[in-house]
Design a protein around this motif. Structure first.
Motif, PDB file in Angstrom:
ATOM      1  N   THR A 167       0.830  -1.202   0.000  1.00  0.00           N
ATOM      2  CA  THR A 167       0.000   0.000   0.000  1.00  0.00           C
ATOM      3  C   THR A 167       0.867   1.256   0.000  1.00  0.00           C
ATOM      4  N   LEU A 168       1.936   1.247   0.766  1.00  0.00           N
ATOM      5  CA  LEU A 168       2.824   2.402   0.838  1.00  0.00           C
ATOM      6  C   LEU A 168       3.629   2.565  -0.453  1.00  0.00           C
ATOM      7  N   VAL A 169       4.025   1.456  -1.054  1.00  0.00           N
ATOM      8  CA  VAL A 169       4.713   1.514  -2.345  1.00  0.00           C
ATOM      9  C   VAL A 169       3.789   2.151  -3.381  1.00  0.00           C
ATOM     10  N   ALA A 170       2.518   1.760  -3.367  1.00  0.00           N
ATOM     11  CA  ALA A 170       1.543   2.294  -4.318  1.00  0.00           C
ATOM     12  C   ALA A 170       1.294   3.783  -4.113  1.00  0.00           C
ATOM     13  N   ALA A 171       1.563   4.259  -2.895  1.00  0.00           N
ATOM     14  CA  ALA A 171       1.409   5.684  -2.604  1.00  0.00           C
ATOM     15  C   ALA A 171       2.632   6.479  -3.041  1.00  0.00           C
ATOM     16  N   GLY A 172       3.641   5.780  -3.569  1.00  0.00           N
ATOM     17  CA  GLY A 172       4.822   6.461  -4.074  1.00  0.00           C
ATOM     18  C   GLY A 172       5.955   6.608  -3.077  1.00  0.00           C
ATOM     19  N   LEU A 173       5.890   5.926  -1.944  1.00  0.00           N
ATOM     20  CA  LEU A 173       6.926   6.055  -0.934  1.00  0.00           C
ATOM     21  C   LEU A 173       8.152   5.215  -1.287  1.00  0.00           C
ATOM     22  N   SER A 174       9.309   5.726  -0.974  1.00  0.00           N
ATOM     23  CA  SER A 174      10.558   5.004  -1.169  1.00  0.00           C
ATOM     24  C   SER A 174      10.779   4.047   0.000  1.00  0.00           C
ATOM     25  N   ASN A 175      11.800   3.204  -0.113  1.00  0.00           N
ATOM     26  CA  ASN A 175      12.106   2.286   0.986  1.00  0.00           C
ATOM     27  C   ASN A 175      12.409   3.044   2.276  1.00  0.00           C
ATOM     28  N   ASP A 176      13.159   4.124   2.167  1.00  0.00           N
ATOM     29  CA  ASP A 176      13.504   4.913   3.356  1.00  0.00           C
ATOM     30  C   ASP A 176      12.251   5.511   3.989  1.00  0.00           C
ATOM     31  N   GLN A 177      11.333   6.003   3.153  1.00  0.00           N
ATOM     32  CA  GLN A 177      10.098   6.590   3.676  1.00  0.00           C
ATOM     33  C   GLN A 177       9.212   5.521   4.312  1.00  0.00           C
ATOM     34  N   ILE A 178       9.175   4.342   3.695  1.00  0.00           N
ATOM     35  CA  ILE A 178       8.408   3.232   4.271  1.00  0.00           C
ATOM     36  C   ILE A 178       9.002   2.840   5.619  1.00  0.00           C
ATOM     37  N   ALA A 179      10.329   2.802   5.680  1.00  0.00           N
ATOM     38  CA  ALA A 179      11.006   2.450   6.929  1.00  0.00           C
ATOM     39  C   ALA A 179      10.655   3.445   8.035  1.00  0.00           C
ATOM     40  N   ASP A 180      10.635   4.736   7.689  1.00  0.00           N
ATOM     41  CA  ASP A 180      10.272   5.756   8.674  1.00  0.00           C
ATOM     42  C   ASP A 180       8.829   5.586   9.132  1.00  0.00           C
ATOM     43  N   ARG A 181       7.951   5.305   8.180  1.00  0.00           N
ATOM     44  CA  ARG A 181       6.525   5.172   8.500  1.00  0.00           C
ATOM     45  C   ARG A 181       6.271   3.978   9.427  1.00  0.00           C
ATOM     46  N   LEU A 182       6.969   2.868   9.163  1.00  0.00           N
ATOM     47  CA  LEU A 182       6.721   1.642   9.924  1.00  0.00           C
ATOM     48  C   LEU A 182       7.695   1.453  11.094  1.00  0.00           C
ATOM     49  N   VAL A 183       8.639   2.397  11.220  1.00  0.00           N
ATOM     50  CA  VAL A 183       9.646   2.337  12.281  1.00  0.00           C
ATOM     51  C   VAL A 183      10.432   1.022  12.186  1.00  0.00           C
ATOM     52  N   VAL A 184      10.972   0.779  11.007  1.00  0.00           N
ATOM     53  CA  VAL A 184      11.844  -0.370  10.773  1.00  0.00           C
ATOM     54  C   VAL A 184      13.057   0.137   9.997  1.00  0.00           C
ATOM     55  N   SER A 185      14.024  -0.727   9.769  1.00  0.00           N
ATOM     56  CA  SER A 185      15.201  -0.319   9.014  1.00  0.00           C
ATOM     57  C   SER A 185      14.882  -0.308   7.518  1.00  0.00           C
ATOM     58  N   PRO A 186      15.603   0.495   6.717  1.00  0.00           N
ATOM     59  CA  PRO A 186      15.406   0.493   5.270  1.00  0.00           C
ATOM     60  C   PRO A 186      15.611  -0.894   4.668  1.00  0.00           C
ATOM     61  N   LEU A 187      16.552  -1.663   5.226  1.00  0.00           N
ATOM     62  CA  LEU A 187      16.791  -3.010   4.725  1.00  0.00           C
ATOM     63  C   LEU A 187      15.569  -3.901   4.948  1.00  0.00           C
ATOM     64  N   THR A 188      14.951  -3.760   6.116  1.00  0.00           N
ATOM     65  CA  THR A 188      13.743  -4.539   6.402  1.00  0.00           C
ATOM     66  C   THR A 188      12.611  -4.145   5.456  1.00  0.00           C
ATOM     67  N   ALA A 189      12.469  -2.841   5.214  1.00  0.00           N
ATOM     68  CA  ALA A 189      11.439  -2.368   4.281  1.00  0.00           C
ATOM     69  C   ALA A 189      11.674  -2.943   2.892  1.00  0.00           C
ATOM     70  N   LYS A 190      12.925  -2.917   2.449  1.00  0.00           N
ATOM     71  CA  LYS A 190      13.263  -3.449   1.130  1.00  0.00           C
ATOM     72  C   LYS A 190      12.970  -4.945   1.047  1.00  0.00           C
ATOM     73  N   THR A 191      13.260  -5.657   2.137  1.00  0.00           N
ATOM     74  CA  THR A 191      12.995  -7.100   2.171  1.00  0.00           C
ATOM     75  C   THR A 191      11.507  -7.380   2.010  1.00  0.00           C
ATOM     76  N   HIS A 192      10.673  -6.601   2.694  1.00  0.00           N
ATOM     77  CA  HIS A 192       9.222  -6.786   2.574  1.00  0.00           C
ATOM     78  C   HIS A 192       8.757  -6.510   1.144  1.00  0.00           C
ATOM     79  N   VAL A 193       9.303  -5.461   0.544  1.00  0.00           N
ATOM     80  CA  VAL A 193       8.929  -5.117  -0.832  1.00  0.00           C
ATOM     81  C   VAL A 193       9.321  -6.249  -1.779  1.00  0.00           C
TER      82      VAL A 193
END
Length: 226
Positions: A167-193
């Motif tokens: 959902t966040l990817v579809a909103a145009g958020l980058s991995n770093d922005q997703i990480a900030d939103r979910l309070v996780v590391s950018p690497l974790t966000a990238k792994t989920h994507v």
């Protein structure tokens, strides 16, 4: 590492301008120029470019068909296509994304933005502005082509966190922005994507965005993420 760029546009003057700009960057290099879609496909194979700057309207084979051929070729799995269009919301761009393009830009983009866009796409990220993405989906969602990957039941393979990330990817958020939103590391966000893309059969983030909208996971009427 130098990013290898292929220019595909039927206007020689435009290609010359793009070549001068791209070659001015130390980390980018133009490895070929194509005046037709057919040439673009052939040069993508022979030059092993990392990124193809693809114009939509070209003779012999248009940019949409050329993008589809490049994306369908397993030997060119590492080649990313960045669509260049006269208008931010072009009637062919949605289809180009479905065909495998990694993003799109208007031809009026600032030079620095174009160079950053090439780097973004070469790194494996999609280049989709939230405004343009919502506009594209809103325009074509009423008459979508069948896509088994976008069936709502396919989303069941995703975990709750993966659905949230899509959902966040579809909103145009980058991995770093997703990480900030979910309070996780950018690497974790990238792994989920990456896991979501693998489960849904999406070639990259661009196709993940299309699937998110077509499946109903994200609605066009939703306000943009801030």
């Amino acid at each position: 590492m130098t990013v290898r760029v292929l220019l595909a546009d039927d206007q020689k003057l435009i290609r010359a301008g793009f070549r001068a700009l791209v070659d001015s960057a130390a980390d980018l290099e133009v490895v070929g120029e194509a005046a037709t879609g057919r040439e673009a496909v052939a040069l993508a194979r022979s030059t092993r470019a990392d990124v193809v700057l693809m114009d939509i309207r070209m003779p012999e084979l248009d940019g949409l068909a050329a993008t589809a051929e490049i994306s369908a070729d397993e030997d060119l799995a590492g080649v990313r296509v960045l669509i260049l269009t006269t208008f931010e919301v072009d009637e062919y761009v949605f289809q180009a994304l479905r065909a495998g393009a990694s993003g799109f830009l208007g031809k009026g983009v600032e030079p620095a933005e174009l160079l950053d866009a090439i780097r973004t796409v070469a790194a494996g990220d999609a280049l989709l502005s939230p405004k343009a993405t919502r506009g594209l989906i809103a325009r074509f969602l009423a008459h979508p082509e069948p896509d088994p990957r976008a069936a709502p039941e396919r989303l069941r393979v995703l975990t709750d966190r993966e659905r949230e990330v899509v959902t966040l990817v579809a909103a145009g958020l980058s991995n770093d922005q997703i990480a900030d939103r979910l309070v996780v590391s950018p690497l974790t966000a990238k792994t989920h994507v990456n896991r979501a893309m693998a489960k849904l059969g999406a070639r990259d983030r661009a196709q993940l965005v299309v699937i998110a909208y077509q499946s109903g996971l994200v609605r066009v009427a939703e306000p943009p993420a801030r």
